[in-house]
Design an enzyme around this catalytic site. Structure first.
Site, mmCIF file in Angstrom:
data_model
loop_
_atom_site.group_PDB
_atom_site.id
_atom_site.type_symbol
_atom_site.label_atom_id
_atom_site.label_comp_id
_atom_site.label_asym_id
_atom_site.label_seq_id
_atom_site.Cartn_x
_atom_site.Cartn_y
_atom_site.Cartn_z
ATOM 1 N N ASP A 122 -0.279 -0.895 -0.241
ATOM 2 C CA ASP A 122 -1.289 -1.364 0.741
ATOM 3 C C ASP A 122 -2.567 -2.111 0.298
ATOM 4 O O ASP A 122 -3.133 -1.664 -0.610
ATOM 5 C CB ASP A 122 -1.310 -0.379 1.946
ATOM 6 C CG ASP A 122 -2.017 0.971 1.493
ATOM 7 O OD1 ASP A 122 -1.832 1.222 0.121
ATOM 8 O OD2 ASP A 122 -2.737 1.548 2.067
ATOM 9 N N GLU B 77 -1.244 4.122 1.172
ATOM 10 C CA GLU B 77 -2.078 5.098 0.680
ATOM 11 C C GLU B 77 -3.499 5.196 1.195
ATOM 12 O O GLU B 77 -4.291 6.276 1.234
ATOM 13 C CB GLU B 77 -2.044 4.619 -0.998
ATOM 14 C CG GLU B 77 -2.820 5.761 -1.916
ATOM 15 C CD GLU B 77 -4.448 5.402 -1.880
ATOM 16 O OE1 GLU B 77 -5.008 6.427 -2.069
ATOM 17 O OE2 GLU B 77 -5.049 4.424 -1.817
#
Length: 441
Positions: free
Chosen positions: A102, A169
């Site tokens: 991400d 994350e």
């Protein structure tokens, strides 16, 4: 809903895989070097097309397709957008290698020719630019590089390789989501877990490690301070939540400075203070947003209990009735501390030193940043776990910073532009030699 998610990834799907000639450990550096043009093309494509947490749809699909071409058994949509790629190669231990996918809601300011122009709307409704300001694009590129190398070196290792791409994350939720979706039950459960993170305070191409706790527990805490509003000219008719919240902010400072052992690191930071709407109105509520950092679970609990006690105690001292006592909410997105099993960490550090030399490998202190990679070890503390750093600061910038000429941008900065080539090549080689050691015949 993420905007810009229909941007094409076709260029990456056509990238050469460079797997025609099997490599040996002695020629590993050469094969990584030969693969770098392809990996850098992949990196630039990932960097230009970032996706926010929980929305890594195109990123996951593109990398999953590459893993399949390398011979991995690939499962998509694990824990949302997560990818699990498994290669079984005879008897032996199970090694899991993780990369995170991400990006962040940051408007890029690097000036790179392939800088992100993606715009998206966050889950909270904020329209923003999107950028890989934490270097996850280098993590994914090295993940593919490592998968390529190990898939051509099957004659040199035995066991099961589980390579995962983790979502979210940055929200502290991706590892939990993958575990809840059966990461350790639907797929081979790891005996070893390894990951790396690029570093914005370390010269590019250098490796750093920390035995024991390496990154911190991270809690987000909301404190809603209640009061009785009224006219600013008549404060005696009110119970001012701004004054009370200010007292709570100051008292919270004593949690670390006076209640914790000075040798036990802890952080309590009030990052946001919201109250009021006009000069002459005393509001009836103030909200504090805190980040709380620790290493051990005991220290974490002391800090959280202390926040509750101080908020309540200051309110009582201010004369607040029970109905107006503050509410303290610990948010669900808890990130557990990342713990590097010391013996395994030092074993891998010796492997890295032998490969790269003493000048490129060093032990460093733990940091108070968070990384949900620690959740895999927390799920089963029999796992031998390691997350290490790979420096990303260009050598010239590092030298200027040492002389006080420039200030280096941090991770999450819109200016963060690592020396991606050195990060990716170093991490690919390091992950590969670590895997060859763990899975050696």
């Amino acid at each position: 809903m993420i905007r810009g998610s229909n941007r094409t990834f076709g260029l990456v799907l056509a990238l050469p895989l460079l797997i025609s000639a099997p490599a040996t450990a002695d020629t590993l550096s050469d094969t990584v070097k030969a693969d770098m043009p392809s990996l850098m093309q992949l990196y630039r494509q990932l960097h230009a097309n970032p996706e926010l947490s929980f929305h890594e749809v195109n990123t996951a699909a593109m990398l999953a397709a590459q893993a399949r071409k390398l011979g991995f058994a690939v499962t998509e949509k694990v824990g949302g957008t997560g990818v699990v790629a498994v290669m079984t190669n005879g008897p032996g231990p199970v090694l899991m290698i993780r990369a995170d996918m991400d990006a962040l809601p940051v408007v890029e300011q690097t000036g790179l020719p392939f800088a992100s122009k993606v715009r998206a709307t966050t889950d909270e409704g904020l329209e923003t630019g999107v950028m890989h300001a934490c270097g996850h694009d280098t993590h994914m590129s090295a993940w593919i590089g490592t998968a390529r190398r190990l898939s051509t070196m099957k004659d040199q290792w035995s066991g099961t390789l589980v390579m995962i791409l983790q979502p979210a994350e940055e929200r502290g939720a991706g590892a939990r989501m993958m575990l809840e979706d059966g990461l350790f039950t639907r797929f081979p459960k790891p005996d070893y877990t390894i990951a790396f993170h690029d570093a914005a305070n370390l010269e590019a191409g250098k490796i750093a490690y920390t035995p024991g706790y390496a990154l911190a527990n991270v809690d987000s805490v909301d404190v809603v301070v209640k009061g009785v509003g009224g006219h600013g000219a008549y404060p005696q008719t009110t119970k001012d939540p701004i004054v009370l919240a200010s007292r709570i902010v100051m008292a919270l400072q004593t949690l670390v400075s006076r209640e914790m052992d000075p040798q036990d690191p802890a952080v309590v930071t009030v990052g946001s203070f919201h109250a009021g709407s006009k000069h002459n109105i005393i509001p009836d509520e103030a909200t504090l947003l805190l980040t709380v950092r620790s290493y051990s679970d005991d220290t974490r609990q002391k800090l959280l209990d202390g926040i509750r006690r101080i908020a309540k105690g200051e309110a009582i001292a201010a004369g607040m009735p029970d109905a107006l006592l503050p509410t303290v909410t610990v948010k669900d997105e808890f990130t557990p501390a990342a713990y590097n099993v010391p013996a395994f960490t030092r074993e891998m550090a010796n492997i890295f030193t032998e490969r790269f030399g003493k000048d490129r490998v060093a032990e460093v202190p733990a940091v108070m940043g968070g990384e949900d990679f620690g959740r895999y070890y927390r799920a089963d503390n029999r796992i031998k776990s390691l997350i290490f750093w790979v420096g990303g600061v260009p050598a010239e910038a590092m030298a200027k910073a040492a002389n006080g000429e420039v200030q280096l941008p941090s991770l999450h900065s819109p200016l963060w532009a690592p020396d991606a080539g050195k990060v990716i090549s170093t991490a690919t080689e390091a992950l590969t030699v670590a895997a060859l050691n763990v899975l050696k015949k």
